[in-house]
Design a protein around this motif. Structure first.
Motif, mmCIF file in Angstrom:
data_model
loop_
_atom_site.group_PDB
_atom_site.id
_atom_site.type_symbol
_atom_site.label_atom_id
_atom_site.label_comp_id
_atom_site.label_asym_id
_atom_site.label_seq_id
_atom_site.Cartn_x
_atom_site.Cartn_y
_atom_site.Cartn_z
ATOM 1 N N GLU A 116 0.791 -1.262 -0.012
ATOM 2 C CA GLU A 116 0.028 0.068 0.005
ATOM 3 C C GLU A 116 0.863 1.252 0.194
ATOM 4 O OE1 GLU A 116 -3.408 0.261 -0.345
ATOM 5 O OE2 GLU A 116 -3.179 -1.839 -0.721
ATOM 6 N N ILE A 117 1.739 1.076 0.831
ATOM 7 C CA ILE A 117 2.942 2.474 0.907
ATOM 8 C C ILE A 117 3.700 2.519 -0.668
ATOM 9 C CG2 ILE A 117 4.889 3.126 1.563
ATOM 10 C CD1 ILE A 117 4.403 1.775 4.353
ATOM 11 N N ILE A 118 3.981 1.547 -1.467
ATOM 12 C CA ILE A 118 4.534 1.339 -2.672
ATOM 13 C C ILE A 118 3.559 2.193 -3.598
ATOM 14 C CG2 ILE A 118 5.338 0.104 -4.783
ATOM 15 C CD1 ILE A 118 6.735 -1.780 -2.443
ATOM 16 N N LYS A 119 2.197 1.804 -3.528
ATOM 17 C CA LYS A 119 1.237 2.248 -4.417
ATOM 18 C C LYS A 119 0.964 3.952 -4.130
ATOM 19 C CE LYS A 119 -1.208 -1.985 -4.513
ATOM 20 N NZ LYS A 119 -2.604 -2.696 -4.075
ATOM 21 N N ASP A 120 1.215 4.507 -3.054
ATOM 22 C CA ASP A 120 1.043 5.831 -2.667
ATOM 23 C C ASP A 120 2.180 6.698 -3.069
ATOM 24 O OD1 ASP A 120 0.629 8.295 -1.507
ATOM 25 O OD2 ASP A 120 0.192 7.249 0.654
ATOM 26 N N GLU A 121 1.863 7.452 -4.064
ATOM 27 C CA GLU A 121 3.151 8.288 -4.684
ATOM 28 C C GLU A 121 3.799 9.490 -3.686
ATOM 29 O OE1 GLU A 121 0.694 11.769 -7.214
ATOM 30 O OE2 GLU A 121 0.648 9.656 -8.065
ATOM 31 N N HIS A 122 2.897 9.586 -2.434
ATOM 32 C CA HIS A 122 3.280 10.563 -1.528
ATOM 33 C C HIS A 122 4.270 9.848 -0.600
ATOM 34 C CE1 HIS A 122 0.742 13.887 -2.786
ATOM 35 N NE2 HIS A 122 -0.273 12.990 -2.776
ATOM 36 N N ARG A 123 4.437 8.300 -0.478
ATOM 37 C CA ARG A 123 5.069 7.833 0.417
ATOM 38 C C ARG A 123 6.066 6.986 -0.296
ATOM 39 N NH1 ARG A 123 1.480 4.762 4.598
ATOM 40 N NH2 ARG A 123 0.312 4.372 2.859
ATOM 41 N N PHE A 124 6.096 6.803 -1.498
ATOM 42 C CA PHE A 124 7.013 6.092 -2.355
ATOM 43 C C PHE A 124 7.448 6.581 -3.604
ATOM 44 C CE2 PHE A 124 8.374 3.020 -5.456
ATOM 45 C CZ PHE A 124 9.151 2.206 -4.959
ATOM 46 N N LYS A 125 8.421 6.908 -3.981
ATOM 47 C CA LYS A 125 8.756 7.628 -5.139
ATOM 48 C C LYS A 125 10.023 6.965 -5.859
ATOM 49 C CE LYS A 125 7.797 12.372 -3.134
ATOM 50 N NZ LYS A 125 7.467 11.955 -1.761
ATOM 51 N N TRP A 126 9.923 6.648 -7.173
ATOM 52 C CA TRP A 126 10.894 6.215 -8.157
ATOM 53 C C TRP A 126 11.903 7.454 -8.099
ATOM 54 C CZ3 TRP A 126 12.317 1.384 -8.179
ATOM 55 C CH2 TRP A 126 11.441 0.540 -8.094
ATOM 56 N N LEU A 127 13.157 7.447 -7.961
ATOM 57 C CA LEU A 127 13.997 8.555 -8.303
ATOM 58 C C LEU A 127 14.858 8.532 -9.482
ATOM 59 C CD1 LEU A 127 15.121 8.836 -4.587
ATOM 60 C CD2 LEU A 127 13.415 10.092 -5.703
ATOM 61 N N ASN A 128 15.413 9.563 -9.938
ATOM 62 C CA ASN A 128 15.974 9.724 -11.104
ATOM 63 C C ASN A 128 17.296 8.607 -10.880
ATOM 64 O OD1 ASN A 128 17.902 10.121 -13.207
ATOM 65 N ND2 ASN A 128 18.036 12.168 -12.725
#
Length: 185
Positions: free
Chosen positions: A51-63
Protein backbone atom coordinates in the motif's frame (compact mmCIF):
# COMPACT_ATOMS: atom_id res chain seq x y z
CA UNK A 1 31.32 -17.61 -35.25
CA UNK A 2 32.97 -15.97 -32.24
CA UNK A 3 31.05 -12.77 -32.94
CA UNK A 4 27.75 -14.68 -33.00
CA UNK A 5 28.57 -16.37 -29.68
CA UNK A 6 29.64 -13.06 -28.10
CA UNK A 7 26.45 -11.32 -29.33
CA UNK A 8 24.34 -14.20 -28.00
CA UNK A 9 26.02 -13.98 -24.59
CA UNK A 10 25.63 -10.18 -24.51
CA UNK A 11 21.96 -10.38 -25.55
CA UNK A 12 21.36 -13.08 -22.93
CA UNK A 13 22.83 -10.85 -20.19
CA UNK A 14 20.76 -7.84 -21.31
CA UNK A 15 17.59 -9.96 -21.39
CA UNK A 16 18.37 -11.47 -17.96
CA UNK A 17 18.98 -7.98 -16.57
CA UNK A 18 15.67 -6.69 -17.96
CA UNK A 19 13.71 -9.68 -16.64
CA UNK A 20 15.27 -9.32 -13.18
CA UNK A 21 14.37 -5.60 -13.09
CA UNK A 22 10.79 -6.42 -14.09
CA UNK A 23 10.53 -9.05 -11.33
CA UNK A 24 12.09 -6.83 -8.66
CA UNK A 25 9.98 -3.86 -9.79
CA UNK A 26 6.80 -5.86 -9.20
CA UNK A 27 5.02 -4.31 -6.19
CA UNK A 28 4.71 -7.56 -4.26
CA UNK A 29 8.33 -8.59 -4.85
CA UNK A 30 9.58 -5.12 -3.93
CA UNK A 31 7.38 -5.13 -0.80
CA UNK A 32 8.79 -8.53 0.23
CA UNK A 33 12.37 -7.30 -0.23
CA UNK A 34 11.69 -4.15 1.79
CA UNK A 35 10.02 -6.20 4.52
CA UNK A 36 12.93 -8.64 4.70
CA UNK A 37 15.92 -6.29 4.40
CA UNK A 38 14.85 -2.84 5.63
CA UNK A 39 14.91 -2.83 9.42
CA UNK A 40 12.53 0.13 9.62
CA UNK A 41 9.86 -1.91 7.77
CA UNK A 42 10.00 -5.25 9.60
CA UNK A 43 7.01 -4.39 11.81
CA UNK A 44 4.87 -3.83 8.70
CA UNK A 45 3.15 -6.59 6.77
CA UNK A 46 3.93 -7.17 3.10
CA UNK A 47 0.41 -5.91 2.27
CA UNK A 48 0.99 -2.70 4.26
CA UNK A 49 4.26 -2.12 2.40
CA UNK A 50 2.49 -2.74 -0.92
CA UNK A 51 0.00 0.00 0.00
CA UNK A 52 2.91 2.35 0.73
CA UNK A 53 4.46 1.52 -2.67
CA UNK A 54 1.15 2.41 -4.37
CA UNK A 55 1.04 5.81 -2.60
CA UNK A 56 3.03 8.37 -4.62
CA UNK A 57 3.42 10.57 -1.52
CA UNK A 58 5.12 7.80 0.48
CA UNK A 59 6.99 6.01 -2.32
CA UNK A 60 8.90 7.68 -5.15
CA UNK A 61 11.00 6.24 -7.94
CA UNK A 62 13.96 8.59 -8.22
CA UNK A 63 16.18 9.55 -11.12
CA UNK A 64 18.56 6.64 -11.43
CA UNK A 65 21.34 8.76 -12.93
CA UNK A 66 23.62 10.15 -10.26
CA UNK A 67 25.99 12.82 -11.57
CA UNK A 68 28.66 14.47 -9.48
CA UNK A 69 30.61 17.18 -11.36
CA UNK A 70 34.23 16.17 -12.02
CA UNK A 71 33.52 12.63 -10.78
CA UNK A 72 31.21 11.32 -13.49
CA UNK A 73 27.81 9.71 -13.73
CA UNK A 74 26.62 6.44 -12.22
CA UNK A 75 23.40 4.83 -13.41
CA UNK A 76 21.64 2.85 -10.69
CA UNK A 77 19.39 -0.02 -11.80
CA UNK A 78 16.56 0.92 -9.45
CA UNK A 79 16.50 3.85 -7.05
CA UNK A 80 13.64 4.98 -4.82
CA UNK A 81 12.73 6.75 -1.60
CA UNK A 82 10.28 5.19 0.87
CA UNK A 83 8.49 6.90 3.77
CA UNK A 84 7.83 4.21 6.37
CA UNK A 85 5.47 4.63 9.35
CA UNK A 86 7.09 3.65 12.65
CA UNK A 87 5.56 2.11 15.79
CA UNK A 88 6.03 5.38 17.72
CA UNK A 89 3.80 7.27 15.24
CA UNK A 90 6.62 8.96 13.32
CA UNK A 91 7.75 8.30 9.76
CA UNK A 92 11.21 7.17 8.73
CA UNK A 93 12.33 8.00 5.21
CA UNK A 94 14.95 5.76 3.63
CA UNK A 95 16.66 5.63 0.24
CA UNK A 96 16.76 2.25 -1.48
CA UNK A 97 19.09 1.28 -4.33
CA UNK A 98 18.66 -2.13 -5.99
CA UNK A 99 21.29 -3.46 -8.37
CA UNK A 100 21.08 -6.50 -10.63
CA UNK A 101 24.65 -7.74 -11.04
CA UNK A 102 25.09 -10.40 -13.72
CA UNK A 103 28.88 -10.51 -13.60
CA UNK A 104 29.92 -11.80 -10.19
CA UNK A 105 33.63 -11.36 -11.03
CA UNK A 106 33.92 -7.99 -12.83
CA UNK A 107 37.62 -7.57 -12.02
CA UNK A 108 37.12 -5.45 -8.90
CA UNK A 109 35.44 -5.86 -5.52
CA UNK A 110 31.65 -5.61 -5.74
CA UNK A 111 31.63 -4.75 -2.02
CA UNK A 112 33.78 -1.69 -2.71
CA UNK A 113 31.49 -0.68 -5.59
CA UNK A 114 28.44 -1.11 -3.33
CA UNK A 115 30.01 1.11 -0.69
CA UNK A 116 30.84 3.70 -3.37
CA UNK A 117 27.18 3.68 -4.51
CA UNK A 118 25.92 4.23 -0.96
CA UNK A 119 28.40 7.07 -0.47
CA UNK A 120 27.28 8.71 -3.72
CA UNK A 121 23.66 8.56 -2.55
CA UNK A 122 24.60 10.05 0.82
CA UNK A 123 26.69 12.77 -0.84
CA UNK A 124 23.90 13.81 -3.20
CA UNK A 125 21.57 14.26 -0.21
CA UNK A 126 23.71 17.33 0.65
CA UNK A 127 21.62 20.46 0.39
CA UNK A 128 18.43 18.40 0.02
CA UNK A 129 18.23 16.34 3.22
CA UNK A 130 21.11 17.76 5.28
CA UNK A 131 23.76 20.46 5.32
CA UNK A 132 26.75 21.53 7.41
CA UNK A 133 24.42 22.79 10.15
CA UNK A 134 22.46 19.55 10.60
CA UNK A 135 23.99 16.24 9.57
CA UNK A 136 21.28 14.41 11.56
CA UNK A 137 18.77 14.95 8.73
CA UNK A 138 20.79 12.62 6.49
CA UNK A 139 18.58 9.70 5.43
CA UNK A 140 19.60 6.08 5.75
CA UNK A 141 20.54 4.28 2.54
CA UNK A 142 20.03 0.59 1.76
CA UNK A 143 21.72 -0.91 -1.29
CA UNK A 144 20.57 -4.41 -2.27
CA UNK A 145 22.57 -6.33 -4.85
CA UNK A 146 20.94 -9.28 -6.60
CA UNK A 147 23.23 -11.72 -8.40
CA UNK A 148 21.14 -13.96 -10.64
CA UNK A 149 24.18 -15.86 -11.87
CA UNK A 150 25.74 -16.62 -8.48
CA UNK A 151 27.19 -20.08 -8.07
CA UNK A 152 24.93 -22.86 -6.81
CA UNK A 153 26.96 -22.91 -3.58
CA UNK A 154 26.03 -19.24 -2.91
CA UNK A 155 22.41 -19.54 -4.08
CA UNK A 156 20.16 -17.97 -1.46
CA UNK A 157 23.05 -16.38 0.47
CA UNK A 158 22.65 -12.89 1.87
CA UNK A 159 25.71 -10.88 2.93
CA UNK A 160 25.10 -7.75 5.01
CA UNK A 161 27.57 -4.88 5.35
CA UNK A 162 26.89 -2.03 7.72
CA UNK A 163 28.59 0.81 9.52
CA UNK A 164 28.88 -0.19 13.13
CA UNK A 165 30.46 1.49 16.11
CA UNK A 166 32.89 -0.57 18.13
CA UNK A 167 34.44 0.68 21.31
CA UNK A 168 37.88 -0.23 22.51
CA UNK A 169 40.50 1.10 24.89
CA UNK A 170 43.93 2.32 24.10
CA UNK A 171 46.50 0.98 26.48
CA UNK A 172 49.03 3.52 27.60
CA UNK A 173 52.52 2.15 27.61
CA UNK A 174 54.40 3.04 30.71
CA UNK A 175 58.01 3.70 30.09
CA UNK A 176 60.46 4.25 32.85
CA UNK A 177 63.38 6.43 32.16
CA UNK A 178 66.23 5.85 34.50
CA UNK A 179 67.99 9.05 35.28
CA UNK A 180 71.67 8.66 35.54
CA UNK A 181 74.48 11.15 35.62
CA UNK A 182 75.44 9.99 32.09
CA UNK A 183 71.91 10.82 30.66
CA UNK A 184 72.01 14.30 32.15
CA UNK A 185 75.33 15.29 30.56
Amino acid sequence: METVIQNTITNHKIMLDQHCKAIVGNQEMLARMIHEFVREARHLSVNEIMEIIKDEHRFKWLNNENMIPSYGTVKFDMFCCVDLPQLNGTNKQIYLNIEIQNNIHPGYSLVTRGIAYVLRILTTQWGVEYDDKNYDRMKKVYSLWIMPQATKRKDGDVDVYKVKKERGRMEKKKTKKIMTRKNLL
